[in-house]
Write an enzyme that holds these catalytic residues in place. Structure first.
Site, short mmCIF file in Angstrom:
data_model
loop_
_atom_site.label_atom_id
_atom_site.label_comp_id
_atom_site.label_asym_id
_atom_site.label_seq_id
_atom_site.Cartn_x
_atom_site.Cartn_y
_atom_site.Cartn_z
N LYS A 33 0.83 -1.22 0.00
CA LYS A 33 0.00 0.00 0.00
C LYS A 33 0.86 1.26 0.00
O LYS A 33 0.58 2.19 -0.74
CB LYS A 33 -0.89 0.05 1.25
CG LYS A 33 -1.91 -1.05 1.35
CD LYS A 33 -2.83 -0.83 2.56
CE LYS A 33 -2.14 -0.87 3.91
NZ LYS A 33 -1.61 -2.19 4.29
N ARG A 38 -9.69 0.97 8.59
CA ARG A 38 -9.24 -0.39 8.90
C ARG A 38 -10.40 -1.25 9.39
O ARG A 38 -10.22 -2.43 9.65
CB ARG A 38 -8.20 -0.38 10.03
CG ARG A 38 -6.80 0.06 9.67
CD ARG A 38 -6.03 -1.00 8.94
NE ARG A 38 -4.71 -1.31 9.44
CZ ARG A 38 -3.57 -0.67 9.13
NH1 ARG A 38 -3.58 0.38 8.37
NH2 ARG A 38 -2.42 -1.11 9.59
N ARG A 53 -0.96 -8.95 13.36
CA ARG A 53 -1.47 -7.98 12.38
C ARG A 53 -2.32 -8.68 11.32
O ARG A 53 -3.33 -8.15 10.88
CB ARG A 53 -0.29 -7.25 11.71
CG ARG A 53 0.39 -6.28 12.68
CD ARG A 53 1.76 -5.87 12.18
NE ARG A 53 1.71 -5.01 11.00
CZ ARG A 53 2.73 -4.84 10.17
NH1 ARG A 53 3.88 -5.46 10.37
NH2 ARG A 53 2.61 -4.04 9.14
N ARG A 63 11.75 -6.83 5.49
CA ARG A 63 11.62 -5.40 5.16
C ARG A 63 12.55 -4.58 6.06
O ARG A 63 12.65 -4.81 7.26
CB ARG A 63 10.17 -4.96 5.36
CG ARG A 63 9.96 -3.49 5.19
CD ARG A 63 8.52 -3.14 4.95
NE ARG A 63 7.65 -3.31 6.11
CZ ARG A 63 6.36 -2.97 6.13
NH1 ARG A 63 5.79 -2.51 5.03
NH2 ARG A 63 5.65 -3.14 7.21
N ARG A 97 11.14 -2.38 11.40
CA ARG A 97 10.01 -1.91 12.21
C ARG A 97 9.74 -2.91 13.32
O ARG A 97 9.79 -4.11 13.09
CB ARG A 97 8.76 -1.77 11.32
CG ARG A 97 8.58 -0.39 10.74
CD ARG A 97 7.51 -0.34 9.70
NE ARG A 97 6.19 -0.80 10.14
CZ ARG A 97 5.07 -0.64 9.43
NH1 ARG A 97 5.12 -0.03 8.25
NH2 ARG A 97 3.92 -1.10 9.86
P1 AMP Z 1 0.61 0.49 8.78
O1 AMP Z 1 1.83 1.32 8.57
O2 AMP Z 1 -0.55 0.93 7.94
O3 AMP Z 1 0.90 -0.99 8.64
O4 AMP Z 1 0.15 0.71 10.30
C1 AMP Z 1 0.99 0.38 11.37
C2 AMP Z 1 0.19 0.29 12.66
O5 AMP Z 1 -0.42 1.56 12.94
C3 AMP Z 1 -0.99 -0.70 12.63
O6 AMP Z 1 -0.59 -2.03 12.92
C4 AMP Z 1 -1.88 -0.12 13.73
O7 AMP Z 1 -1.38 -0.41 15.01
C5 AMP Z 1 -1.71 1.38 13.50
N1 AMP Z 1 -2.72 1.89 12.54
C6 AMP Z 1 -2.50 2.39 11.29
N2 AMP Z 1 -3.64 2.76 10.70
C7 AMP Z 1 -4.63 2.49 11.59
C8 AMP Z 1 -6.05 2.63 11.56
N3 AMP Z 1 -6.69 3.13 10.50
N4 AMP Z 1 -6.74 2.25 12.67
C9 AMP Z 1 -6.12 1.75 13.76
N5 AMP Z 1 -4.79 1.57 13.83
C10 AMP Z 1 -4.04 1.94 12.77
#
Ligand code: AMP
Length: 223
Positions: free
Chosen positions: A13, A88, A168, A124, A157
């Protein structure tokens, strides 16, 4: 126009979102990036979100909804924006509609099988300086420890550790995947094959967007 990119962790994404941002000139809003910045800055919001993020769970809806509401109200989002990692779950999707109800939507799911996702996430690496993304196995930097473009060290990360990746994925299946039915019912959903090179996936996405955006009158036709 509002473009929503969704897909499981590791589906690309962020990478695809950056390419869409560049080609179509719509600002990319990544709730993951906004939250990671808040954690790095140790803001009260970041301190609240950190434990949830490190455990691979979702941060509370209120927090992310406030972030998105504030960011989408900025002038550069007036003509449209691209969301990466939001919504989400269904509650967030409803709240997005309530905060900006008239904007037409295009929702793209990037579809990648679980075995490929785990491989992508475990290896990654991110540049601490400029945020460039590498992959130790699939797309390594020339010098394993440092970024090719800015020379800063690369790091993993915290939520790319195997047990957090599992959590996740579980959260994705339990909550985020439900968005497929939701947006299918609204007739704004499409699925794109997320396997292959970055360029191959982007050409699938942009073929679709070219057509949809021309139809919607958002762009006048592309070279
Ligand atoms: P990402 O970089 O999109 O994989 O997001 C990393 C982490 O941020 C996720 O595993 C969640 O803990 C938090 N996060 C990101 N976007 C959301 C969202 N829309 N709602 C809740 N938690 C989020």
């Amino acid at each position: 126009m509002r473009i929503i990119l969704f897909g499981p962790p590791g589906s690309g994404k962020g990478t695809q979102g950056e390419l869409v941002e560049k080609k179509y000139g719509l600002p990319r809003i990544s709730t993951g990036d906004l939250l990671r910045q808040a954690v790095a800055d140790k803001t009260p919001l970041g301190l609240k979100a950190e434990a949830m993020m490190n455990g691979g769970r979702l941060v509370s809806d209120d927090i992310v909804e406030d972030l998105v509401r504030e960011r989408t109200a900025e002038p550069d989002c007036h003509k449209g924006y691209l969301l990466d990692g939001f919504p989400r779950n269904i509650a967030q999707a409803r709240s997005l509609e309530a905060m900006d109800p008239k904007r037409p939507e295009i929702v793209i799911e990037i579809d990648v099988g679980l075995d490929i996702l785990v491989k992508r996430l475990e290896s990654r690496r991110i540049c601490v300086g400029c945020g460039a993304v590498y992959n130790n196995k699939l797309q390594p930097s020339k010098n394993e420890e440092r970024c090719d473009s800015c020379g800063s060290p690369l790091h993993q990360r915290k939520d790319d550790q195997p047990e957090v990746i599992r959590e996740r994925m579980r959260v994705y299946r339990e909550q985020t995947e439900k968005l497929r039915e939701y947006y299918l019912a609204k007739k704004v959903y499409t699925r794109v094959d997320g396997t292959g090179t970055v360029e191959e996936v982007f050409s699938r996405i942009s073929r679709y967007l070219d057509r949809e955006l021309v139809q919607a009158g958002s762009i006048k036709g592309l070279p």
